[in-house]
Design an enzyme around this catalytic site. Sequence first.
Site, mmCIF file in Angstrom:
data_model
loop_
_atom_site.group_PDB
_atom_site.id
_atom_site.type_symbol
_atom_site.label_atom_id
_atom_site.label_comp_id
_atom_site.label_asym_id
_atom_site.label_seq_id
_atom_site.Cartn_x
_atom_site.Cartn_y
_atom_site.Cartn_z
ATOM 1 N N LYS A 1 -10.274 0.230 -2.610
ATOM 2 C CA LYS A 1 -10.297 -0.078 -1.249
ATOM 3 C C LYS A 1 -10.386 1.165 -0.438
ATOM 4 O O LYS A 1 -9.784 1.906 -0.385
ATOM 5 C CB LYS A 1 -8.808 -0.730 -1.006
ATOM 6 C CG LYS A 1 -8.614 -0.872 0.687
ATOM 7 C CD LYS A 1 -7.374 -1.584 0.846
ATOM 8 C CE LYS A 1 -7.118 -1.560 2.331
ATOM 9 N NZ LYS A 1 -5.692 -1.848 2.669
ATOM 10 N N ASP B 1 0.948 -1.017 0.056
ATOM 11 C CA ASP B 1 0.089 -0.119 0.089
ATOM 12 C C ASP B 1 0.864 1.206 0.217
ATOM 13 O O ASP B 1 1.608 1.318 0.992
ATOM 14 C CB ASP B 1 -0.879 0.147 1.314
ATOM 15 C CG ASP B 1 -1.977 -0.909 1.182
ATOM 16 O OD1 ASP B 1 -1.610 -2.066 0.479
ATOM 17 O OD2 ASP B 1 -3.012 -0.838 1.795
ATOM 18 N N LYS C 1 -6.744 3.096 -3.500
ATOM 19 C CA LYS C 1 -7.332 3.141 -2.113
ATOM 20 C C LYS C 1 -7.640 4.509 -1.697
ATOM 21 O O LYS C 1 -6.999 5.611 -2.075
ATOM 22 C CB LYS C 1 -6.392 2.475 -1.164
ATOM 23 C CG LYS C 1 -6.451 2.422 0.287
ATOM 24 C CD LYS C 1 -5.372 1.736 1.220
ATOM 25 C CE LYS C 1 -5.191 1.902 2.444
ATOM 26 N NZ LYS C 1 -4.318 0.952 3.290
#
Lengths: 316, 316
Positions: free
Chosen positions: A252, A153, A216
């Site tokens: 996400k 991430d 995300k």
Amino acid sequence: MTATTTSRLPDLSGSAFNLRSFLHGLPGVDKVGVEARAAALGTRSVKTSAKAAAIDLAIRMVDLTTLEGADTPGKVRALSAKALRPDPADPTCPPVAAVCVYPAMVPVAAEVLRGTGVHLASVATAFPSGQAPLDVKLADTRDAVAAGADEIDMVISRGAFLAGRYDHVYEEIVAVKEACGSAHLKVILETGELETYDNVRRASWLAMLAGADFIKTSTGKVPVAATLPVTLVMLEAVRDFRARTGRQVGVKPAGGIRTTKDAIKYLVLINETVGDDWLDPDWFRFGASSLLNDLLMQRTKLTTGHYAGPDYFTLD
Amino acid sequence: MPESSSSRSRKSAPTSAGKAVAVRRSSAVRAGTTAGVPAVAPVTPPGPPGRLAVRKTYKLFIGGAFPRSESGRTYLVDGDNAALASRKDARDAVVAARKAQPKWAGATAYNRGQVLYRVAEMLEARHAEFVACGVPAAEVDAAVDRWVWYAGWADKIAQVHGGANPVAGPFFNISAPEPTGVVGVVAPASFLGLVSVIAPAIVTGNTVVVLAPAPQAAIILAEVLATSDMPGGVVNILTGHPAETAPWLASHDDVNALDLTGVTDPALAADLERTAAGSLKRVVRPAGDPDFTADPGLTPMTSLLETKTVWHPKGF
């Protein structure tokens, strides 16, 4: 942006001007419209067997996260064990999608998770601010992958993005993607710092063009985290991106999703915006920690017929 | 000129409402035609012929607010509309009680005593209202006295029910009573009974969800609590049929104790006791028909307390 557009993308690599004109050529987001749509979809009632299915799906989509300065190996081990068997009292309860930790904790989690099918995600690239030189970010990424993370991430440089240096952000994502190797790359846009929905749409496209496997919403470290309208804008972006390029990108939302009710609203949003293809842990994740316990409590209520209490579930 | 004289006369009007109206009317009449302002019509005094009755709907009391039942149901009690609580109201009330519990238990015993005493003051002030809804005046007096009696126990119960224990070793050993947590209470129909089950539970730091079979007096009591210093959520009152809602409290994993004083049907009481065993709740079920006018003793308080014993090394 219509889903039927099939025109090929212009060549954007190596040209700051082309990239800029492309991103600014994206249609603006109707702020009132997107908020009204998200609010309307949030009122759907999902009950009984549909609710049970939604809860199990939501559990399978959770990226069980701990990103605290106070994380210890013991806490990470406990969290990883919980990821495998979220409800030890009920063997039918599915495992979560992944565990998300800081790079220093990756070896600890990898010990528990290796070979189990639960993914191991690590934040990298000077999380959460992203304010570090590129070589530090790349080293951070390589270390995490070498230690056993199969999902990375990364955070984008919001400073560069807001200053309009899209090519800088683009090249950074491309470089990190290369450093990831076979690991999946999730690009954190930190929508709470992007100010407008137009910027969210641009950042989503920028990340996808640069090769992100997931986009995300947030780090969870700023006051405004994932919201339904922001997720809706991002879902529209991945839908349109697939329509134009044929490549599917996951979404996400992370931060601030704490209750089963919230999670189900997101599932409704996926179903109504991008359809079944994204209703899968490979294409949609919840970045959360306290959400899991609420999901488990609701699950217990459905299976046992009486209300569950937080005392019966682990804190971490 | 007439305007200013009228406003001056209003400002200097005496405190009696009747006189103020008279002054205003006379000044308006004086101002009347000359300034082109239409004369104000005479105010009709409040009285039976022209006035619609303002009837009260007795709602629930959850988390310091007065919501209607989630189910939208009401039932008639002696010609008044009262909310008919459902299992989801019980669920919401438990959430509110759980949220309020740590802070209420963490308040100093002296502070809890002061808050309870304040409630007794407000009860006394609403004496006539309780009498008007059918509670005998002597019973209201007894209820106020009972409340004051329990208020006094707030900072004394620990001395009577706890203390230092003699032990054979170099330890300072002390036992202190602690509240059980969230208590579900099925209240008796009488007002003195209602007060006699709520006050002992909350004085020690518990929070309660009360199922009250007599709505009017219970909701007037809720109004007393809402206008005193009692934090929202410490007392939650649900009106309706205890036989419908009590099983949900008995089986709820986040309720720590159950007071069945008001359950008149022995079969239901036995059932609730069995259900409560599932989550190892403390159950209070007085034998026979309790006489609330008698001295209650300490049992109502002590049966909702846990004992914490601390061994503290000394002499090293």
